[in-house]
Design a protein around this motif. Structure first.
Motif: not given
Length: 191
Positions: A20, A22, A56, A61-62, A65-66, A86, A89, A104-106
């Motif tokens: 996953r 971010a 991540i 958390s997303e 991570a961002a 977000p 996605t 899997q990107e947000v």
């Protein structure tokens, strides 16, 4: 032994390495987007642009991570309230280090004042091997770029975000970065 991709990539049930991630679409007050250009160590002649971001970490958390990726990759220190979304996605399949990977990107949006000079001071030795530069690009420059851009609809996404985010999380679905995307995906995305 740590895989070439890094220990944040785990082998999924389909046998592909996956993680996953971010990502952040960073816009300045001139509506330019901050992008990173990189290449594959196994295909050094192939180069592409992408948004700031990365994996991540476990327990992260997303948003955290961002923010961490912004700090590490671009030297940009922001607070959680500085991120919007977000906003987007996607589930991306791509080839890297001679492997097919799934990410899997947000995506979040961040607006910053002009004048931020991105720095590579936080890049790891592994990142230095595959990352080439960071640059602020206008939408026109992005559309004229001859190198690949990921996601491929990024110019349309940036165009829409420059006009203001409408609160809708766009879902680009599954994309294979070796295949062209349909720009209409942005308009028909699930809400």
């Amino acid at each position: 032994m740590t895989p070439a991709l890094g220990d944040d990539w785990a082998v999924g049930p389909d046998g592909l390495r996956q993680r996953r991630a971010a990502r952040v679409i960073v816009l300045d007050d001139a509506d330019r987007v901050l992008l990173v250009r990189g290449h594959d160590a196994d295909q050094p002649e192939r180069s592409w642009w992408f948004t700031v971001g990365g994996g991540i970490d476990a327990g992260e958390s997303e948003v955290d991570a961002a923010l961490r990726e912004l700090r590490e990759e671009a030297g940009l220190v922001l607070a959680p309230d500085d991120l919007v979304g977000p906003v987007l996605t996607r589930d991306a399949f791509f080839h890297f280090f001679a492997e097919t990977c799934r990410q899997q990107e947000v995506f979040f949006l961040a607006r910053v004042d002009g004048g931020h000079e991105p720095t590579d001071a936080g890049w790891t030795p592994e990142e230095r091997d595959v990352l080439d530069e960071m640059r602020w690009l206008t939408v026109a420059e992005l559309r004229a770029e001859t190198r690949e851009v990921f996601p491929t609809v990024l110019p349309d996404v940036v165009d829409a975000l420059v006009r203001g985010w409408d609160g809708t999380v766009r879902h680009l679905g599954t994309q294979h970065d070796d295949e062209p995307s349909d720009p209409e995906e942005l308009g028909t995305a699930a809400r």
